[in-house]
Design a protein around this motif. Structure first.
Motif, PDB file in Angstrom:
ATOM      1  N   ILE A 174       0.834  -1.204   0.000  1.00  0.00           N
ATOM      2  CA  ILE A 174       0.000   0.000   0.000  1.00  0.00           C
ATOM      3  C   ILE A 174       0.874   1.262   0.000  1.00  0.00           C
ATOM      4  O   ILE A 174       0.585   2.235  -0.708  1.00  0.00           O
ATOM      5  N   LYS A 175       1.943   1.226   0.798  1.00  0.00           N
ATOM      6  CA  LYS A 175       2.868   2.363   0.815  1.00  0.00           C
ATOM      7  C   LYS A 175       3.450   2.602  -0.571  1.00  0.00           C
ATOM      8  O   LYS A 175       3.573   3.740  -1.028  1.00  0.00           O
ATOM      9  N   ASN A 176       3.801   1.541  -1.247  1.00  0.00           N
ATOM     10  CA  ASN A 176       4.379   1.642  -2.582  1.00  0.00           C
ATOM     11  C   ASN A 176       3.370   2.229  -3.570  1.00  0.00           C
ATOM     12  O   ASN A 176       3.715   3.040  -4.424  1.00  0.00           O
ATOM     13  N   LEU A 177       2.115   1.829  -3.433  1.00  0.00           N
ATOM     14  CA  LEU A 177       1.063   2.372  -4.299  1.00  0.00           C
ATOM     15  C   LEU A 177       0.936   3.871  -4.095  1.00  0.00           C
ATOM     16  O   LEU A 177       0.807   4.648  -5.050  1.00  0.00           O
ATOM     17  N   ASN A 178       0.941   4.295  -2.846  1.00  0.00           N
ATOM     18  CA  ASN A 178       0.786   5.730  -2.542  1.00  0.00           C
ATOM     19  C   ASN A 178       1.955   6.546  -3.085  1.00  0.00           C
ATOM     20  O   ASN A 178       1.776   7.674  -3.540  1.00  0.00           O
ATOM     21  N   ARG A 179       3.152   5.962  -3.002  1.00  0.00           N
ATOM     22  CA  ARG A 179       4.330   6.680  -3.507  1.00  0.00           C
ATOM     23  C   ARG A 179       4.242   6.872  -5.012  1.00  0.00           C
ATOM     24  O   ARG A 179       4.559   7.924  -5.534  1.00  0.00           O
ATOM     25  N   ARG A 180       3.822   5.797  -5.697  1.00  0.00           N
ATOM     26  CA  ARG A 180       3.811   5.859  -7.162  1.00  0.00           C
ATOM     27  C   ARG A 180       2.589   6.620  -7.673  1.00  0.00           C
ATOM     28  O   ARG A 180       2.598   7.130  -8.791  1.00  0.00           O
ATOM     29  N   ALA A 181       1.534   6.647  -6.887  1.00  0.00           N
ATOM     30  CA  ALA A 181       0.336   7.452  -7.178  1.00  0.00           C
ATOM     31  C   ALA A 181      -0.199   7.236  -8.583  1.00  0.00           C
ATOM     32  O   ALA A 181      -0.454   8.179  -9.320  1.00  0.00           O
ATOM     33  N   LYS A 182      -0.352   5.971  -8.955  1.00  0.00           N
ATOM     34  CA  LYS A 182      -0.955   5.690 -10.263  1.00  0.00           C
ATOM     35  C   LYS A 182      -2.474   5.719 -10.123  1.00  0.00           C
ATOM     36  O   LYS A 182      -3.024   5.161  -9.169  1.00  0.00           O
ATOM     37  N   LYS A 183      -3.118   6.320 -11.081  1.00  0.00           N
ATOM     38  CA  LYS A 183      -4.561   6.508 -10.948  1.00  0.00           C
ATOM     39  C   LYS A 183      -5.332   5.182 -11.039  1.00  0.00           C
ATOM     40  O   LYS A 183      -6.405   5.051 -10.466  1.00  0.00           O
ATOM     41  N   ASN A 184      -4.803   4.217 -11.786  1.00  0.00           N
ATOM     42  CA  ASN A 184      -5.532   2.974 -12.013  1.00  0.00           C
ATOM     43  C   ASN A 184      -4.963   1.784 -11.243  1.00  0.00           C
ATOM     44  O   ASN A 184      -5.205   0.640 -11.601  1.00  0.00           O
ATOM     45  N   MET A 185      -4.172   2.032 -10.233  1.00  0.00           N
ATOM     46  CA  MET A 185      -3.531   0.915  -9.539  1.00  0.00           C
ATOM     47  C   MET A 185      -4.564  -0.107  -9.058  1.00  0.00           C
ATOM     48  O   MET A 185      -5.616   0.293  -8.549  1.00  0.00           O
ATOM     49  N   PRO A 186      -4.295  -1.366  -9.247  1.00  0.00           N
ATOM     50  CA  PRO A 186      -3.039  -1.942  -9.752  1.00  0.00           C
ATOM     51  C   PRO A 186      -2.988  -2.096 -11.270  1.00  0.00           C
ATOM     52  O   PRO A 186      -2.137  -2.820 -11.781  1.00  0.00           O
ATOM     53  N   PHE A 187      -3.897  -1.437 -12.019  1.00  0.00           N
ATOM     54  CA  PHE A 187      -3.890  -1.541 -13.476  1.00  0.00           C
ATOM     55  C   PHE A 187      -2.974  -0.473 -14.086  1.00  0.00           C
ATOM     56  O   PHE A 187      -2.640   0.514 -13.444  1.00  0.00           O
TER      57      PHE A 187
ATOM     58  N   ASN B 157      -1.757   2.662 -16.403  1.00  0.00           N
ATOM     59  CA  ASN B 157      -2.361   3.975 -16.616  1.00  0.00           C
ATOM     60  C   ASN B 157      -3.139   4.079 -17.920  1.00  0.00           C
ATOM     61  O   ASN B 157      -4.101   4.842 -18.034  1.00  0.00           O
ATOM     62  N   ASP B 158      -2.675   3.310 -18.939  1.00  0.00           N
ATOM     63  CA  ASP B 158      -3.306   3.451 -20.252  1.00  0.00           C
ATOM     64  C   ASP B 158      -4.531   2.544 -20.430  1.00  0.00           C
ATOM     65  O   ASP B 158      -5.093   2.460 -21.508  1.00  0.00           O
ATOM     66  N   MET B 159      -4.950   1.852 -19.365  1.00  0.00           N
ATOM     67  CA  MET B 159      -6.146   1.004 -19.457  1.00  0.00           C
ATOM     68  C   MET B 159      -7.394   1.828 -19.203  1.00  0.00           C
ATOM     69  O   MET B 159      -7.459   2.602 -18.239  1.00  0.00           O
ATOM     70  N   SER B 160      -8.393   1.661 -20.086  1.00  0.00           N
ATOM     71  CA  SER B 160      -9.654   2.368 -19.902  1.00  0.00           C
ATOM     72  C   SER B 160     -10.503   1.652 -18.847  1.00  0.00           C
ATOM     73  O   SER B 160     -10.233   0.509 -18.474  1.00  0.00           O
ATOM     74  N   GLN B 161     -11.545   2.327 -18.396  1.00  0.00           N
ATOM     75  CA  GLN B 161     -12.429   1.718 -17.399  1.00  0.00           C
ATOM     76  C   GLN B 161     -13.126   0.489 -17.964  1.00  0.00           C
ATOM     77  O   GLN B 161     -13.373  -0.498 -17.252  1.00  0.00           O
ATOM     78  N   ASP B 162     -13.465   0.519 -19.263  1.00  0.00           N
ATOM     79  CA  ASP B 162     -14.096  -0.639 -19.900  1.00  0.00           C
ATOM     80  C   ASP B 162     -13.161  -1.850 -19.877  1.00  0.00           C
ATOM     81  O   ASP B 162     -13.597  -2.982 -19.648  1.00  0.00           O
TER      82      ASP B 162
END
Length: 378
Positions: A344-357, A359-364
């Motif tokens: 979780i700490k690593n996710l927060n540091r990297r701050a990717k909007k779609n984690m764990p997916f 960034n270029d993946m659409s919601q569909d």
């Protein structure tokens, strides 16, 4: 009147009728013998194939403390059991429903065949039962690859099954024949044999099945797809109750016992066999690769190679199932606490909007991945 006077009074056709009946009887016997001879020509299993029927049995992995490790390696998850390892309730239900004179005939029950002829065929009474014995059903399972649709061809197949049944009776004991039949039958949903059926539908061992459980499993022998308890619980319950009625009718149960058991609802503990289930999955995968090398170096006595998925190998290992469970529990605990926090700490540091997916993946696309994951998981 004298016998001569009685003879003279008989209609002139009397003698012809008697001769005709005798000729018909003799012709029937000769015709049946000819059919049996024709049916046995070329396609009846040899005694060697009867003594060594081809079955696919799962290879089972055992731990050092004697436990089975997962479901083993298999194409068909079939593990054979001995007659003594089968619940008497299963044996009683099978005899009562499928072949009440099982211990009396030698493969063919002629009384049952006459009943079929006069009641089922002539009287159109579909509830009177069939004429196939347990031995004939085993012969069909082992040596009739596909049931013929054509009536004439099916008749020839049936005669061959009769001949094979007689040969089976000469080769094996009644207990061995019943055991082979229960081990061979496919109870669908990945349940091969009586052991697989007990584990898949009730989470139990075949030697501990109670009366109503045994009745349900035996009921499936008539048509496992139609009486599939997972898909058609009502039909399966009706069929189970018919088996209980047969057990009462043939004095394996009292009327009070049968009636009380019929009132019990169908309770399943359904779980399909899966070779990925259980402990030490990584170890088992490593063992699979190891066994490929072992098989190459250890051929059978006839020079052919063992098949890990069909030959029912018993593989004994040094792993201790108790220690393995302790180790896996420790790993799960560690992952849930320490490592999950770090993740979780690593996710927060990297701050990717779609984690764990990505960034270029659409919601569909994310929804598609998640829906697929849901469908293949429990």
């Amino acid at each position: 009147k004298t016998s001569e006077e009685i003879r003279l009074e008989r209609p002139p056709t009397y003698k012809k009728i008697i001769i005709g009946l005798w000729c018909a009887l003799i012709a029937g016997i000769l015709g049946f013998a000819a059919l049996m001879t024709a049916a046995s020509y070329g396609k009846i299993p040899s005694f060697d194939s009867l003594e060594n029927p081809k079955n696919n049995f799962a290879s089972v992995v055992f731990t050092a403390d004697g436990s089975a490790l997962g479901a083993g390696y298999y194409r068909e998850n079939r593990v054979p059991v001995a007659y003594e390892e089968i619940s008497p309730n299963v044996v009683n239900a099978l005899i009562a429903t499928e072949d009440v004179r099982y211990t009396e005939h030698s493969g063919i029950d002629f009384k049952a065949l006459l009943r079929v002829l006069f009641k089922t065929v002539a009287g159109r009474d579909q509830s009177s039962g069939g004429g196939s014995t347990i031995t004939q059903q085993l012969a069909k399972l082992l040596f009739t690859a596909q049931t013929a649709k054509n009536l004439g061809e099916r008749g020839i197949q049936k005669l061959r099954e009769w001949i094979t049944a007689i040969k089976l009776e000469r080769t094996y004991t009644k207990e061995e024949i019943m055991t082979m039949y229960l081990n061979e039958f496919e109870f669908i949903n990945g349940a091969f044999g009586i052991k697989g059926a007990a584990e898949t539908y009730f989470g139990a061992q075949q030697d501990s099945l109670n009366i109503q459980q045994a009745a349900m499993i035996v009921g499936m022998l008539k048509n496992p797809s139609l009486y599939n308890p997972k898909r058609f619980p009502e039909l399966s319950t009706e069929r189970r109750n018919i088996v209980l009625s047969q057990m009462r009718r043939n004095q394996f149960l009292t009327t009070v016992q049968a009636d009380s058991l019929k009132d019990i609802p169908l309770v399943l503990e359904f779980k399909k066999a899966d070779h990925n289930e259980g402990i030490a999955t990584y170890f088992r995968e490593y063992l699979r690769a190891y066994m490929r090398g072992w098989i190459k170096e250890h051929p059978k006595q006839d020079g052919s190679s063992y098949n890990l998925y069909r030959d029912g190998l018993r593989i004994y290992t040094t792993i201790d199932s108790r220690m393995q469970r302790y180790a896996e529990k420790a790993v799960v605990k560690h992952l849930r606490t320490d490592l999950q926090k770090e993740f979780i700490k690593n996710l927060n540091r990297r701050a990717k909007k779609n984690m764990p997916f990505a960034n270029d993946m659409s919601q569909d696309q994310i929804d598609l991945v998640m829906n697929r994951a849901i469908k293949v998981s429990e």
